[in-house]
Design a protein around this motif. Structure first.
Motif, PDB file in Angstrom:
ATOM      1  N   THR A  50       0.837  -1.190   0.000  1.00  0.00           N
ATOM      2  CA  THR A  50       0.000   0.000   0.000  1.00  0.00           C
ATOM      3  C   THR A  50       0.879   1.248   0.000  1.00  0.00           C
ATOM      4  O   THR A  50       2.004   1.248   0.509  1.00  0.00           O
ATOM      5  CB  THR A  50      -0.922   0.029   1.230  1.00  0.00           C
TER       6      THR A  50
ATOM      7  N   SER B  73      -3.235   2.428  -9.374  1.00  0.00           N
ATOM      8  CA  SER B  73      -4.506   2.781  -8.753  1.00  0.00           C
ATOM      9  C   SER B  73      -5.528   1.733  -9.190  1.00  0.00           C
ATOM     10  O   SER B  73      -5.397   1.139 -10.261  1.00  0.00           O
ATOM     11  CB  SER B  73      -4.967   4.174  -9.190  1.00  0.00           C
ATOM     12  N   ILE B  74      -6.506   1.481  -8.348  1.00  0.00           N
ATOM     13  CA  ILE B  74      -7.551   0.515  -8.652  1.00  0.00           C
ATOM     14  C   ILE B  74      -8.900   1.217  -8.596  1.00  0.00           C
ATOM     15  O   ILE B  74      -9.275   1.764  -7.543  1.00  0.00           O
ATOM     16  CB  ILE B  74      -7.551  -0.672  -7.668  1.00  0.00           C
ATOM     17  N   ASN B  75      -9.604   1.232  -9.701  1.00  0.00           N
ATOM     18  CA  ASN B  75     -10.943   1.798  -9.719  1.00  0.00           C
ATOM     19  C   ASN B  75     -11.878   0.845  -8.988  1.00  0.00           C
ATOM     20  O   ASN B  75     -12.105  -0.283  -9.422  1.00  0.00           O
ATOM     21  CB  ASN B  75     -11.407   1.993 -11.167  1.00  0.00           C
ATOM     22  N   THR B  76     -12.395   1.268  -7.851  1.00  0.00           N
ATOM     23  CA  THR B  76     -13.191   0.371  -7.021  1.00  0.00           C
ATOM     24  C   THR B  76     -14.539   0.025  -7.652  1.00  0.00           C
ATOM     25  O   THR B  76     -15.182  -0.946  -7.244  1.00  0.00           O
ATOM     26  CB  THR B  76     -13.426   1.001  -5.638  1.00  0.00           C
ATOM     27  N   THR B  77     -14.963   0.795  -8.634  1.00  0.00           N
ATOM     28  CA  THR B  77     -16.231   0.505  -9.313  1.00  0.00           C
ATOM     29  C   THR B  77     -16.048  -0.525 -10.420  1.00  0.00           C
ATOM     30  O   THR B  77     -16.790  -1.498 -10.520  1.00  0.00           O
ATOM     31  CB  THR B  77     -16.841   1.793  -9.893  1.00  0.00           C
TER      32      THR B  77
ATOM     33  N   GLY C 125     -12.917  -2.077 -11.096  1.00  0.00           N
ATOM     34  CA  GLY C 125     -11.837  -3.020 -10.834  1.00  0.00           C
ATOM     35  C   GLY C 125     -10.645  -2.860 -11.757  1.00  0.00           C
ATOM     36  O   GLY C 125      -9.689  -3.635 -11.694  1.00  0.00           O
TER      37      GLY C 125
ATOM     38  N   VAL D   8      -7.592   8.263 -10.537  1.00  0.00           N
ATOM     39  CA  VAL D   8      -7.948   7.512  -9.334  1.00  0.00           C
ATOM     40  C   VAL D   8      -6.785   7.594  -8.352  1.00  0.00           C
ATOM     41  O   VAL D   8      -5.626   7.450  -8.757  1.00  0.00           O
ATOM     42  CB  VAL D   8      -8.256   6.039  -9.677  1.00  0.00           C
TER      43      VAL D   8
ATOM     44  N   SER E 215      -2.728   3.853  -4.888  1.00  0.00           N
ATOM     45  CA  SER E 215      -2.923   3.033  -3.684  1.00  0.00           C
ATOM     46  C   SER E 215      -1.935   1.886  -3.551  1.00  0.00           C
ATOM     47  O   SER E 215      -1.809   1.319  -2.465  1.00  0.00           O
ATOM     48  CB  SER E 215      -4.345   2.451  -3.667  1.00  0.00           C
ATOM     49  N   GLN E 216      -1.211   1.521  -4.622  1.00  0.00           N
ATOM     50  CA  GLN E 216      -0.316   0.372  -4.564  1.00  0.00           C
ATOM     51  C   GLN E 216       1.048   0.714  -5.163  1.00  0.00           C
ATOM     52  O   GLN E 216       1.165   1.583  -6.028  1.00  0.00           O
ATOM     53  CB  GLN E 216      -0.906  -0.823  -5.330  1.00  0.00           C
TER      54      GLN E 216
END
Length: 202
Positions: free
Chosen positions: A64, A95-99, A101, A136, A139-140
């Motif tokens: 993270t 980045s990961i789009n949470t909607t 994926g 986005v 995050s990683q």
């Protein structure tokens, strides 16, 4: 009793490179291990073992990361063939789009520029995580080694360090108050000349 937890600086000082000197058979980056004395390794390697690779290499796992987080990067490198292409040690951000994926990618490096001289040199610098990747929040992160043109030759690398830089403040506004100071602890002898200016006094 006079130092509370929120006044302490907490930092992650781990090296994100799993085997920074390539002194084991499994380096976690997919690069080949060599002894500094092996044939073909440029003379004068700073450590006993080195890694060699023509193509990109990365750690398999992501960690993270916070948007804007800074990393210090340091490594020794030497081109195996001159002239070699640029070589970079750095970071792969995602980045990961949470909607949806969907993952989006960005990279940042400290570069060893292409060189016509086969010699070991030390390189260092900082890499900052972007605030966003494709809109986005980032995050990683994982370590990434990049050879900008494998067709132009390979590089040897060793002594690689990638660490997070502490972003906190040791002293914040209002963190030193009079009931935390011993009586007569601050005297004229403890203050350097001109260290206290009018604009520093509330």
């Amino acid at each position: 009793r006079s130092i509370s937890a929120q006044k302490l600086l907490i930092a992650d000082l781990r090296n994100l490179v799993p085997d920074p000197y390539w002194d084991s058979s499994g380096d976690g980056l997919g690069m080949t291990r060599k002894l500094a004395t092996d044939a073909g390794v440029p003379a004068g390697a700073p450590f006993r073992t080195v890694g060699i690779g023509k193509n990109d290499a990365s750690t398999p796992q992501y960690e993270t990361v916070r948007p804007g987080e800074k990393f210090y990067v340091e490594f020794w490198a030497a081109p195996g063939v001159a002239p070699a292409s640029d070589f970079g040690v750095g970071l792969h951000f995602r980045s990961i789009n949470t909607t949806t994926g969907v993952a989006a990618n960005s990279w940042g490096y400290v570069w060893a520029p292409s060189s016509a001289t086969v010699v070991w040199q030390k390189y260092s610098g900082t890499v900052t995580a972007p605030a966003t990747v494709s809109g986005v929040p980032t995050s990683q992160v994982r370590v990434y080694l990049h050879n900008s043109s494998a067709a132009n030759g390979h590089w040897y690398v060793t002594g690689a360090n990638v660490v997070r830089m502490a972003g906190g403040e040791l002293i914040v506004d209002g963190s030193i108050i009079t009931d935390k100071l011993a009586a007569n602890a601050v005297t004229a002898a403890k203050i350097a000349a001109y260290a206290i200016e009018a604009n520093k006094i509330a």
